[in-house]
Design an enzyme around this catalytic site. Structure first.
Site, PDB file in Angstrom:
ATOM      1  N   THR A   1     -33.423  23.709 -43.389  1.00  0.00           N
ATOM      2  CA  THR A   1     -32.264  22.630 -43.376  1.00  0.00           C
ATOM      3  C   THR A   1     -32.243  22.262 -42.351  1.00  0.00           C
ATOM      4  O   THR A   1     -32.437  22.629 -41.026  1.00  0.00           O
ATOM      5  CB  THR A   1     -31.087  23.242 -43.963  1.00  0.00           C
ATOM      6  OG1 THR A   1     -30.687  24.257 -43.012  1.00  0.00           O
ATOM      7  CG2 THR A   1     -31.028  23.855 -45.141  1.00  0.00           C
TER       8      THR A   1
ATOM      9  N   SER B   1     -37.206  23.411 -40.570  1.00  0.00           N
ATOM     10  CA  SER B   1     -37.209  21.946 -40.885  1.00  0.00           C
ATOM     11  C   SER B   1     -37.814  21.243 -39.706  1.00  0.00           C
ATOM     12  O   SER B   1     -37.746  21.475 -38.748  1.00  0.00           O
ATOM     13  CB  SER B   1     -35.789  21.422 -41.083  1.00  0.00           C
ATOM     14  OG  SER B   1     -35.693  20.068 -41.158  1.00  0.00           O
TER      15      SER B   1
ATOM     16  N   GLN C   1     -41.572  23.273 -41.973  1.00  0.00           N
ATOM     17  CA  GLN C   1     -41.625  22.418 -42.936  1.00  0.00           C
ATOM     18  C   GLN C   1     -41.957  21.034 -42.372  1.00  0.00           C
ATOM     19  O   GLN C   1     -41.723  20.677 -41.259  1.00  0.00           O
ATOM     20  CB  GLN C   1     -40.098  22.486 -43.325  1.00  0.00           C
ATOM     21  CG  GLN C   1     -39.886  21.610 -44.544  1.00  0.00           C
ATOM     22  CD  GLN C   1     -39.437  20.140 -44.242  1.00  0.00           C
ATOM     23  OE1 GLN C   1     -38.271  20.066 -43.336  1.00  0.00           O
ATOM     24  NE2 GLN C   1     -39.473  19.171 -45.094  1.00  0.00           N
TER      25      GLN C   1
ATOM     26  N   TYR D   1     -42.184  16.867 -43.519  1.00  0.00           N
ATOM     27  CA  TYR D   1     -42.055  15.472 -44.024  1.00  0.00           C
ATOM     28  C   TYR D   1     -43.076  14.805 -43.729  1.00  0.00           C
ATOM     29  O   TYR D   1     -43.460  14.641 -42.486  1.00  0.00           O
ATOM     30  CB  TYR D   1     -40.451  15.054 -43.480  1.00  0.00           C
ATOM     31  CG  TYR D   1     -39.292  15.813 -44.382  1.00  0.00           C
ATOM     32  CD1 TYR D   1     -39.105  15.981 -45.718  1.00  0.00           C
ATOM     33  CD2 TYR D   1     -38.091  16.151 -43.513  1.00  0.00           C
ATOM     34  CE1 TYR D   1     -37.985  16.351 -46.252  1.00  0.00           C
ATOM     35  CE2 TYR D   1     -37.119  16.602 -44.210  1.00  0.00           C
ATOM     36  CZ  TYR D   1     -37.018  16.654 -45.640  1.00  0.00           C
ATOM     37  OH  TYR D   1     -35.906  17.247 -46.122  1.00  0.00           O
TER      38      TYR D   1
ATOM     39  N   THR E   1     -42.367  19.260 -47.982  1.00  0.00           N
ATOM     40  CA  THR E   1     -41.250  18.713 -48.724  1.00  0.00           C
ATOM     41  C   THR E   1     -41.715  17.391 -49.460  1.00  0.00           C
ATOM     42  O   THR E   1     -41.706  16.575 -48.606  1.00  0.00           O
ATOM     43  CB  THR E   1     -39.951  18.843 -48.391  1.00  0.00           C
ATOM     44  OG1 THR E   1     -39.850  20.259 -47.697  1.00  0.00           O
ATOM     45  CG2 THR E   1     -38.774  18.758 -49.124  1.00  0.00           C
TER      46      THR E   1
ATOM     47  N   LYS F   1     -42.920  21.966 -51.941  1.00  0.00           N
ATOM     48  CA  LYS F   1     -41.344  22.294 -52.223  1.00  0.00           C
ATOM     49  C   LYS F   1     -41.209  21.046 -52.858  1.00  0.00           C
ATOM     50  O   LYS F   1     -41.246  19.987 -52.391  1.00  0.00           O
ATOM     51  CB  LYS F   1     -40.988  22.362 -50.939  1.00  0.00           C
ATOM     52  CG  LYS F   1     -39.365  22.711 -51.070  1.00  0.00           C
ATOM     53  CD  LYS F   1     -38.469  23.029 -49.802  1.00  0.00           C
ATOM     54  CE  LYS F   1     -37.233  23.201 -49.826  1.00  0.00           C
ATOM     55  NZ  LYS F   1     -36.566  21.898 -49.650  1.00  0.00           N
TER      56      LYS F   1
ATOM     57  N   SER G   1     -37.929  23.040 -56.942  1.00  0.00           N
ATOM     58  CA  SER G   1     -36.547  22.621 -56.128  1.00  0.00           C
ATOM     59  C   SER G   1     -36.098  21.205 -56.487  1.00  0.00           C
ATOM     60  O   SER G   1     -37.193  20.563 -56.826  1.00  0.00           O
ATOM     61  CB  SER G   1     -36.961  22.687 -54.905  1.00  0.00           C
ATOM     62  OG  SER G   1     -36.230  22.132 -53.926  1.00  0.00           O
TER      63      SER G   1
ATOM     64  N   HIS H   1     -34.232  19.700 -54.088  1.00  0.00           N
ATOM     65  CA  HIS H   1     -33.682  19.450 -52.885  1.00  0.00           C
ATOM     66  C   HIS H   1     -32.176  19.842 -52.703  1.00  0.00           C
ATOM     67  O   HIS H   1     -31.414  19.104 -52.229  1.00  0.00           O
ATOM     68  CB  HIS H   1     -33.878  18.250 -52.346  1.00  0.00           C
ATOM     69  CG  HIS H   1     -34.129  18.027 -50.744  1.00  0.00           C
ATOM     70  ND1 HIS H   1     -35.319  17.564 -50.288  1.00  0.00           N
ATOM     71  CD2 HIS H   1     -33.445  18.276 -49.849  1.00  0.00           C
ATOM     72  CE1 HIS H   1     -35.239  17.521 -48.938  1.00  0.00           C
ATOM     73  NE2 HIS H   1     -34.348  17.786 -48.665  1.00  0.00           N
TER      74      HIS H   1
ATOM     75  N   GLY I   1     -32.236  26.328 -54.746  1.00  0.00           N
ATOM     76  CA  GLY I   1     -31.143  25.543 -55.479  1.00  0.00           C
ATOM     77  C   GLY I   1     -30.107  26.251 -56.305  1.00  0.00           C
ATOM     78  O   GLY I   1     -30.398  27.006 -57.590  1.00  0.00           O
ATOM     79  N   GLY I   2     -28.858  26.334 -55.727  1.00  0.00           N
ATOM     80  CA  GLY I   2     -27.660  26.876 -56.663  1.00  0.00           C
ATOM     81  C   GLY I   2     -27.407  28.510 -56.346  1.00  0.00           C
ATOM     82  O   GLY I   2     -26.752  29.029 -56.936  1.00  0.00           O
TER      83      GLY I   2
ATOM     84  N   ARG J   1     -27.378  26.090 -48.589  1.00  0.00           N
ATOM     85  CA  ARG J   1     -25.849  26.080 -48.145  1.00  0.00           C
ATOM     86  C   ARG J   1     -25.504  27.237 -48.051  1.00  0.00           C
ATOM     87  O   ARG J   1     -24.444  27.544 -47.053  1.00  0.00           O
ATOM     88  CB  ARG J   1     -25.416  25.148 -49.175  1.00  0.00           C
ATOM     89  CG  ARG J   1     -25.676  23.758 -49.485  1.00  0.00           C
ATOM     90  CD  ARG J   1     -24.688  23.179 -50.653  1.00  0.00           C
ATOM     91  NE  ARG J   1     -25.261  21.857 -50.763  1.00  0.00           N
ATOM     92  CZ  ARG J   1     -26.421  21.439 -51.315  1.00  0.00           C
ATOM     93  NH1 ARG J   1     -27.072  22.378 -52.038  1.00  0.00           N
ATOM     94  NH2 ARG J   1     -26.582  20.226 -51.386  1.00  0.00           N
TER      95      ARG J   1
HETATM   96  C1  LIG Z   1     -27.552  20.077 -45.345  1.00  0.00           C
HETATM   97  C2  LIG Z   1     -28.925  20.167 -46.052  1.00  0.00           C
HETATM   98  C3  LIG Z   1     -30.008  19.789 -45.202  1.00  0.00           C
HETATM   99  C4  LIG Z   1     -31.242  19.984 -45.850  1.00  0.00           C
HETATM  100  N1  LIG Z   1     -32.350  19.690 -45.060  1.00  0.00           N
HETATM  101  C5  LIG Z   1     -33.735  19.987 -45.643  1.00  0.00           C
HETATM  102  C6  LIG Z   1     -34.853  19.811 -44.735  1.00  0.00           C
HETATM  103  O1  LIG Z   1     -34.671  19.210 -43.674  1.00  0.00           O
HETATM  104  N2  LIG Z   1     -36.095  19.799 -45.377  1.00  0.00           N
HETATM  105  C7  LIG Z   1     -35.999  20.619 -46.423  1.00  0.00           C
HETATM  106  O2  LIG Z   1     -37.224  20.706 -46.987  1.00  0.00           O
HETATM  107  N3  LIG Z   1     -34.985  20.729 -47.210  1.00  0.00           N
HETATM  108  C8  LIG Z   1     -33.732  20.507 -46.771  1.00  0.00           C
HETATM  109  N4  LIG Z   1     -32.719  20.755 -47.597  1.00  0.00           N
HETATM  110  C9  LIG Z   1     -32.940  21.301 -48.876  1.00  0.00           C
HETATM  111  C10 LIG Z   1     -32.841  22.917 -48.969  1.00  0.00           C
HETATM  112  O3  LIG Z   1     -34.113  23.488 -48.138  1.00  0.00           O
HETATM  113  C11 LIG Z   1     -32.831  23.535 -50.127  1.00  0.00           C
HETATM  114  O4  LIG Z   1     -33.709  23.123 -51.070  1.00  0.00           O
HETATM  115  C12 LIG Z   1     -31.647  23.227 -51.009  1.00  0.00           C
HETATM  116  O5  LIG Z   1     -30.456  23.574 -49.751  1.00  0.00           O
HETATM  117  C13 LIG Z   1     -31.510  24.641 -51.865  1.00  0.00           C
HETATM  118  O6  LIG Z   1     -30.198  24.469 -52.508  1.00  0.00           O
HETATM  119  P1  LIG Z   1     -28.733  25.345 -52.128  1.00  0.00           P
HETATM  120  O7  LIG Z   1     -28.193  24.577 -50.980  1.00  0.00           O
HETATM  121  O8  LIG Z   1     -27.881  25.197 -53.338  1.00  0.00           O
HETATM  122  O9  LIG Z   1     -29.424  26.710 -51.812  1.00  0.00           O
HETATM  123  C14 LIG Z   1     -31.318  20.727 -47.042  1.00  0.00           C
HETATM  124  C15 LIG Z   1     -30.277  20.970 -47.800  1.00  0.00           C
HETATM  125  C16 LIG Z   1     -29.054  20.732 -47.200  1.00  0.00           C
HETATM  126  C17 LIG Z   1     -27.767  21.048 -47.998  1.00  0.00           C
END
Ligand SMILES: Cc1cc2nc3c(=O)[nH]c(=O)nc-3n(C[C@H](O)[C@H](O)[C@H](O)COP(=O)(O)O)c2cc1C
Length: 399
Positions: free
Chosen positions: A87, A114, A134, A136, A162, A262, A284, A286, A318-319, A341
């Protein structure tokens, strides 16, 4: 020593409580940037709610006295099948990704770091030897490869690429305004929000000095070269054509090591990931930050795991809010899950200890599910343990 029932207990017993504390502690815009999600938040909600539609079929006699949870993901041994999803917005705590990496190491698990991390990859790999960097797709192929090579030199053990991000998606509940530079203008604007959160403000003062950094992405440039501002990097990302499967295959070949794609939601994409020689996929969306209306990942997992589970490591994110959610994902074919989260809220609530707390809750909940089902190992979980409503699954992209 007698227990003081009025003492403030830093331990929280659910992720819901971590979220409540995060909300209480963080300025409004910082908290809402963690909630994130897109458009009406349909996917954001479905990711969580879909887990509640799945029931258990427990055994009540014959529970196993000890339960085994170890697994491996992309060549790394994990003490249990939960790892840290990458994240980018960790302005929740001054130590950000370093605190998260320490917590993951303390609990024997891996971390996705990230591209938009606020700490250098070298600082993170120094405290956790199971880091996946990770990617992008921003900048040229050479830029992307150079970042991957920097991460490898720092000790990163694999790449997570991702693929699922669309720009220009608003939130019906509004997006926070995040300052690019913490200058006087930003402080005047954010002042009222921060003034009512004094504990958060104090976190950013060390040795009498305010340590708020400008928001930058230090892992996008060579080591030692200051990273672009977060918004500069975001702009470059928006201006880079999204990757094709040929681009991903090229990176996989150049990298030559463990490689995760991802953002998979479709069967045909899962198969393409196998075809390019990826080691793993994460089913996923995201965390509800891609196209709103994409189904919850747990609904998509069973058919994807059936189709490619023998050819590639299948993860889900996710979730996930409880250890029993982890057990449900494993029962439907995931090798491991990644959380987002949940640990960000733990980090906001109580720093490194808060992330450890969340990981402990995941472990305890998973252990409880194994016990209730009479299993001695995570490998014994199967769809047979679950009561799955007829209309639960979704699958698309059949080939
Ligand atoms: C605030 C936030 C920032 C995120 N930043 C990235 C990121 O920089 N790179 C990435 O691959 N996924 C990112 N994600 C997605 C997460 O890696 C992940 O797929 C997602 O949070 C999973 O769902 P959950 O929050 O319900 O566990 C981000 C998610 C959130 C909530």
């Amino acid at each position: 020593m007698a227990l003081n029932p009025w003492a403030k207990n830093p331990w929280f017993e659910t992720v819901t409580e971590a979220q409540r504390r995060a909300k209480k502690r963080l300025p409004k815009s910082v908290y809402s940037s963690l909630v994130a999600g897109t458009q009406a938040g349909v996917t954001l909600d479905d990711n969580v709610q879909a887990f509640n539609e799945l029931g258990w079929a427990p055994h009540v006699v014959g529970a196993q006295p000890e339960r085994e949870m170890t697994t491996s993901v992309m060549g790394q041994e994990l003490s249990f099948p939960v790892m840290i999803s990458p994240t980018g917005v960790q302005a929740v705590d001054p130590d950000g990704e370093v605190a998260v990496a320490r917590a993951a190491a303390a609990r024997g698990t891996a971390m996705g770091l990230s591209s938009f991390a606020s700490h250098a990859v070298e600082e993170v790999t120094a405290v956790n030897d199971k880091v996946f960097f990770q990617i992008y797709w921003l900048g040229s192929r050479e830029d992307i490869l150079r970042r991957a090579e920097r991460a490898r030199a720092a000790g990163a053990k694999g790449l997570i690429v991702t693929t699922d991000w669309v720009f220009n998606v608003g939130r019906d509940w509004g997006s926070p305004e995040i300052p690019e530079k913490v200058n006087l203008k930003a402080l005047v604007r954010l002042g009222p929000e921060i003034a009512v959160k004094p504990r958060y403000a104090l976190d950013w003062v060390r040795g009498g000095k305010v340590i708020i950094p400008d928001l930058t992405a230090p892992n996008l440039t060579p080591q030692g070269v200051p990273g672009p501002t977060f918004f500069g990097a975001y702009g470059e990302w928006m201006g880079t054509p999204p990757p094709t499967w040929e681009d991903l295959q090229w990176l996989r070949e150049q990298w030559g090591g463990p490689f995760m794609v991802k953002g998979i939601t479709r069967l045909d994409d899962a198969k393409r990931a196998v075809d390019i020689g990826a080691t793993a996929i994460s089913v996923s969306n995201h965390g509800g930050n891609n196209l709103d209306g994409t189904p919850a990942t747990i609904r998509l997992l069973p058919d994807i795991a059936d189709a490619v589970g023998n050819d590639i490591e299948v993860l889900l994110d996710g979730g996930i809010r409880r250890g029993s959610d982890v057990a449900k994902a494993l029962a439907l074919g995931a090798r491991a899950v990644m959380i987002g989260r949940a640990y960000l809220w733990g980090l906001a609530a109580n720093g490194q200890a808060g992330v450890e707390n969340v990981l402990d809750l995941m472990r305890m909940g998973l252990d409880g599910a194994l016990m209730g089902l009479g299993h001695k190992s995570v490998n014994d979980l199967s769809a047979d343990d679950l009561i799955i409503p007829d209309d639960f699954k979704r699958s698309f992209g059949h080939v």
